[in-house]
Design a protein around this motif. Sequence first.
Motif, PDB file in Angstrom:
ATOM      1  N   ILE A 121       1.020  -1.043  -0.230  1.00 19.62           N
ATOM      2  CA  ILE A 121      -0.345   0.237  -0.451  1.00 19.62           C
ATOM      3  C   ILE A 121       0.504   0.939  -0.340  1.00 19.62           C
ATOM      4  O   ILE A 121       0.272   2.081  -0.735  1.00 19.62           O
ATOM      5  CB  ILE A 121      -0.705   0.202   1.054  1.00 19.62           C
ATOM      6  CG1 ILE A 121      -2.266  -1.578   0.886  1.00 19.62           C
ATOM      7  CG2 ILE A 121      -1.751   1.230   1.253  1.00 19.62           C
ATOM      8  CD1 ILE A 121      -2.945  -1.213   2.130  1.00 19.62           C
ATOM      9  N   PHE A 122       2.243   1.160   0.757  1.00 20.10           N
ATOM     10  CA  PHE A 122       2.808   2.475   1.208  1.00 20.10           C
ATOM     11  C   PHE A 122       3.627   2.384  -0.324  1.00 20.10           C
ATOM     12  O   PHE A 122       4.613   3.630  -0.381  1.00 20.10           O
ATOM     13  CB  PHE A 122       3.809   2.160   2.464  1.00 20.10           C
ATOM     14  CG  PHE A 122       2.549   2.699   3.089  1.00 20.10           C
ATOM     15  CD1 PHE A 122       2.110   3.823   3.168  1.00 20.10           C
ATOM     16  CD2 PHE A 122       2.005   2.141   4.481  1.00 20.10           C
ATOM     17  CE1 PHE A 122       1.225   4.169   4.782  1.00 20.10           C
ATOM     18  CE2 PHE A 122       1.596   1.974   5.456  1.00 20.10           C
ATOM     19  CZ  PHE A 122       1.414   3.320   5.189  1.00 20.10           C
ATOM     20  N   THR A 123       3.589   1.911  -1.281  1.00 22.53           N
ATOM     21  CA  THR A 123       5.002   1.490  -2.488  1.00 22.53           C
ATOM     22  C   THR A 123       4.458   2.837  -3.029  1.00 22.53           C
ATOM     23  O   THR A 123       5.426   3.470  -3.127  1.00 22.53           O
ATOM     24  CB  THR A 123       5.154   0.054  -3.343  1.00 22.53           C
ATOM     25  OG1 THR A 123       6.025  -0.799  -1.948  1.00 22.53           O
ATOM     26  CG2 THR A 123       5.624   0.349  -4.342  1.00 22.53           C
ATOM     27  N   PHE A 124       3.522   3.332  -3.599  1.00 25.42           N
ATOM     28  CA  PHE A 124       2.972   3.999  -4.409  1.00 25.42           C
ATOM     29  C   PHE A 124       3.565   5.843  -4.197  1.00 25.42           C
ATOM     30  O   PHE A 124       3.760   6.398  -4.108  1.00 25.42           O
ATOM     31  CB  PHE A 124       1.877   4.081  -5.269  1.00 25.42           C
ATOM     32  CG  PHE A 124       1.720   2.826  -5.911  1.00 25.42           C
ATOM     33  CD1 PHE A 124       1.171   2.846  -7.182  1.00 25.42           C
ATOM     34  CD2 PHE A 124       0.576   1.597  -5.668  1.00 25.42           C
ATOM     35  CE1 PHE A 124       1.753   1.865  -7.932  1.00 25.42           C
ATOM     36  CE2 PHE A 124       1.066   0.730  -6.725  1.00 25.42           C
ATOM     37  CZ  PHE A 124       1.678   1.103  -8.078  1.00 25.42           C
ATOM     38  N   PRO A 125       2.787   5.731  -2.484  1.00 27.83           N
ATOM     39  CA  PRO A 125       3.083   7.479  -2.463  1.00 27.83           C
ATOM     40  C   PRO A 125       4.506   7.343  -1.907  1.00 27.83           C
ATOM     41  O   PRO A 125       4.973   7.860  -1.777  1.00 27.83           O
ATOM     42  CB  PRO A 125       2.117   7.014  -0.792  1.00 27.83           C
ATOM     43  CG  PRO A 125       1.380   5.584  -0.495  1.00 27.83           C
ATOM     44  CD  PRO A 125       1.513   5.368  -2.162  1.00 27.83           C
ATOM     45  N   GLY A 126       4.916   5.828  -0.857  1.00 29.23           N
ATOM     46  CA  GLY A 126       6.267   6.199  -0.108  1.00 29.23           C
ATOM     47  C   GLY A 126       7.335   5.990  -1.814  1.00 29.23           C
ATOM     48  O   GLY A 126       8.177   7.238  -1.380  1.00 29.23           O
ATOM     49  N   CYS A 127       7.278   5.606  -2.177  1.00 30.33           N
ATOM     50  CA  CYS A 127       8.353   5.745  -3.515  1.00 30.33           C
ATOM     51  C   CYS A 127       8.119   6.235  -4.602  1.00 30.33           C
ATOM     52  O   CYS A 127       9.301   7.304  -4.628  1.00 30.33           O
ATOM     53  CB  CYS A 127       8.698   3.822  -4.447  1.00 30.33           C
ATOM     54  SG  CYS A 127      10.210   3.046  -4.844  1.00 30.33           S
ATOM     55  N   GLY A 128       7.213   7.032  -4.452  1.00 28.61           N
ATOM     56  CA  GLY A 128       6.461   8.277  -5.529  1.00 28.61           C
ATOM     57  C   GLY A 128       7.329   9.760  -4.876  1.00 28.61           C
ATOM     58  O   GLY A 128       7.808  10.142  -5.371  1.00 28.61           O
ATOM     59  N   LEU A 129       7.223   9.327  -3.963  1.00 33.90           N
ATOM     60  CA  LEU A 129       7.906  11.052  -3.041  1.00 33.90           C
ATOM     61  C   LEU A 129       9.427  11.014  -2.983  1.00 33.90           C
ATOM     62  O   LEU A 129       9.322  11.890  -3.117  1.00 33.90           O
ATOM     63  CB  LEU A 129       7.120  10.708  -1.323  1.00 33.90           C
ATOM     64  CG  LEU A 129       7.331  11.600  -0.660  1.00 33.90           C
ATOM     65  CD1 LEU A 129       6.986  12.842  -1.611  1.00 33.90           C
ATOM     66  CD2 LEU A 129       6.671  11.893   0.884  1.00 33.90           C
ATOM     67  N   ILE A 130       9.425   9.609  -2.466  1.00 32.74           N
ATOM     68  CA  ILE A 130      11.099   9.496  -2.571  1.00 32.74           C
ATOM     69  C   ILE A 130      12.308  10.080  -3.556  1.00 32.74           C
ATOM     70  O   ILE A 130      12.671  10.296  -4.057  1.00 32.74           O
ATOM     71  CB  ILE A 130      11.794   8.234  -2.481  1.00 32.74           C
ATOM     72  CG1 ILE A 130      11.399   8.162  -0.694  1.00 32.74           C
ATOM     73  CG2 ILE A 130      13.548   8.669  -2.378  1.00 32.74           C
ATOM     74  CD1 ILE A 130      11.679   6.728  -0.582  1.00 32.74           C
ATOM     75  N   SER A 131      11.085   9.993  -4.763  1.00 35.66           N
ATOM     76  CA  SER A 131      11.434  10.219  -6.288  1.00 35.66           C
ATOM     77  C   SER A 131      11.380  11.510  -6.949  1.00 35.66           C
ATOM     78  O   SER A 131      11.986  11.890  -7.493  1.00 35.66           O
ATOM     79  CB  SER A 131      10.996   9.052  -7.625  1.00 35.66           C
ATOM     80  OG  SER A 131      10.537   9.352  -8.877  1.00 35.66           O
ATOM     81  N   PHE A 132      10.174  11.495  -6.028  1.00 33.80           N
ATOM     82  CA  PHE A 132       9.888  13.356  -6.547  1.00 33.80           C
ATOM     83  C   PHE A 132      10.636  14.142  -5.894  1.00 33.80           C
ATOM     84  O   PHE A 132      11.450  15.167  -6.644  1.00 33.80           O
ATOM     85  CB  PHE A 132       8.793  13.333  -5.778  1.00 33.80           C
ATOM     86  CG  PHE A 132       7.734  14.759  -5.757  1.00 33.80           C
ATOM     87  CD1 PHE A 132       7.498  15.104  -7.451  1.00 33.80           C
ATOM     88  CD2 PHE A 132       8.571  15.778  -5.621  1.00 33.80           C
ATOM     89  CE1 PHE A 132       7.301  16.755  -7.284  1.00 33.80           C
ATOM     90  CE2 PHE A 132       7.915  17.465  -5.083  1.00 33.80           C
ATOM     91  CZ  PHE A 132       7.714  17.760  -6.467  1.00 33.80           C
ATOM     92  N   ILE A 133      11.054  13.580  -4.557  1.00 37.04           N
ATOM     93  CA  ILE A 133      12.425  14.445  -4.141  1.00 37.04           C
ATOM     94  C   ILE A 133      13.991  14.619  -4.515  1.00 37.04           C
ATOM     95  O   ILE A 133      14.021  15.658  -4.479  1.00 37.04           O
ATOM     96  CB  ILE A 133      12.138  14.320  -2.003  1.00 37.04           C
ATOM     97  CG1 ILE A 133      11.371  14.686  -1.551  1.00 37.04           C
ATOM     98  CG2 ILE A 133      13.266  14.666  -1.399  1.00 37.04           C
ATOM     99  CD1 ILE A 133      10.713  13.950  -0.287  1.00 37.04           C
ATOM    100  N   MET A 134      14.266  13.018  -4.879  1.00 37.62           N
ATOM    101  CA  MET A 134      15.249  13.256  -5.919  1.00 37.62           C
ATOM    102  C   MET A 134      15.193  13.723  -6.500  1.00 37.62           C
ATOM    103  O   MET A 134      16.255  14.014  -7.273  1.00 37.62           O
ATOM    104  CB  MET A 134      15.589  11.249  -5.659  1.00 37.62           C
ATOM    105  CG  MET A 134      15.970  10.199  -4.754  1.00 37.62           C
ATOM    106  SD  MET A 134      17.264  11.973  -3.229  1.00 37.62           S
ATOM    107  CE  MET A 134      18.113  11.631  -4.030  1.00 37.62           C
ATOM    108  N   ALA A 135      14.538  13.394  -7.573  1.00 37.47           N
ATOM    109  CA  ALA A 135      13.912  14.529  -9.486  1.00 37.47           C
ATOM    110  C   ALA A 135      14.384  15.986  -8.607  1.00 37.47           C
ATOM    111  O   ALA A 135      15.130  16.223  -9.106  1.00 37.47           O
ATOM    112  CB  ALA A 135      12.981  14.012  -9.909  1.00 37.47           C
TER     113      ALA A 135
END
Length: 350
Positions: free
Chosen positions: A329-343
């Motif tokens: 469940i947390f994969t989409f918001p969690g990994c997406g947020l990390i990717s957004f910040i890193m980008a």
Amino acid sequence: MDLSFTGFLGELLENPALLVTTLFTLGVIFVNGWTDAPNAIATCVTTRCLSARNAIIMSAFFNFLGVFIMTQINSSVASTISNMVDFGDSTQNALVALCAALLSIVIYSVGASIFGIPTSESHSLIAGLSGAAIAIQHGTGGINGAEWVKVLYGLVLSLVLGFGTGWVVCKIISFICRDMDRRRTNRFFGFAQIAGAAAMSFMHGAQDGQKFIGVLFLGAAFAHGQNSVSGMEIPVWLMLLCSVVMALGTSVGGEKIIKSVGMDMVKLERYQGFAADVSGALCLLYSSLFGIPVSTTHTKTSAIMGVGAVKRISAINFGVVKDMVLTWIFTFPGCGLISFIMAKIFMYIF
């Protein structure tokens, strides 16, 4: 672009952006082998049909065959991943965003693996690409909704079809073997389960191998100032490289995942392990032929739950299942947020 081994190696030395992208992609494939590929051989190892070492060697071989054969039949899984997002016209920004997405997968997956929870690199990849696309496009304009629908179909398929197929296949096997000698059936299912694990490894390569090769091709295109991967053919050496890196990841850190999936969730006998492997492989075959990217983790674990439910629902350890579901469940918001910040950070630095 030259995709021969020597030509690609030469380009890596001359193009730092391509080198970084390739290393990040191989890092994600390694993590996939660490946290995802063990699902394919978990039941085979925990029922003592094969040692972990031999299972890993077998898995590497059939992962390669899965990538090689299914790419010849239908490479639309790789195309779906490549077409999910639009990073814009600037290939340099697109490459930065892609690297951020890959790094987010490594961070998220390693964090989950510390607790022995199998993650879905398929959905981590999708979430990472989407988060990076939103960051670089300053909104959801970079998300291809039509391709995202396939992902949602895949999520439902991997859970519902996996559970249902596992239940049906186990019921059929139980009915056929109800009057047979237990020792003979155990011996038969010992060999049959090795074949089932090989089939799961084959289909894991067909699904996940194509996904990550698709990402590597996308990075290579960006590094050469191209926005499209059309016309590129996957060379055999790249398929072999992906399989070997995946196997290395499994050999380094797959034990916790094997224990969580093959022992902690449901206590399996050999015929049940065979039923789970066959069910998972059938679901992945169906999805690959129709070009739907699904999670091998979701498919295999839901098949195991379906097999366990044949005897009784209480045979399933719902404490372990709950941890897995929460991670998913947390994969989409969690990994997406990390990717957004890193980008955002990478765009600021570079």
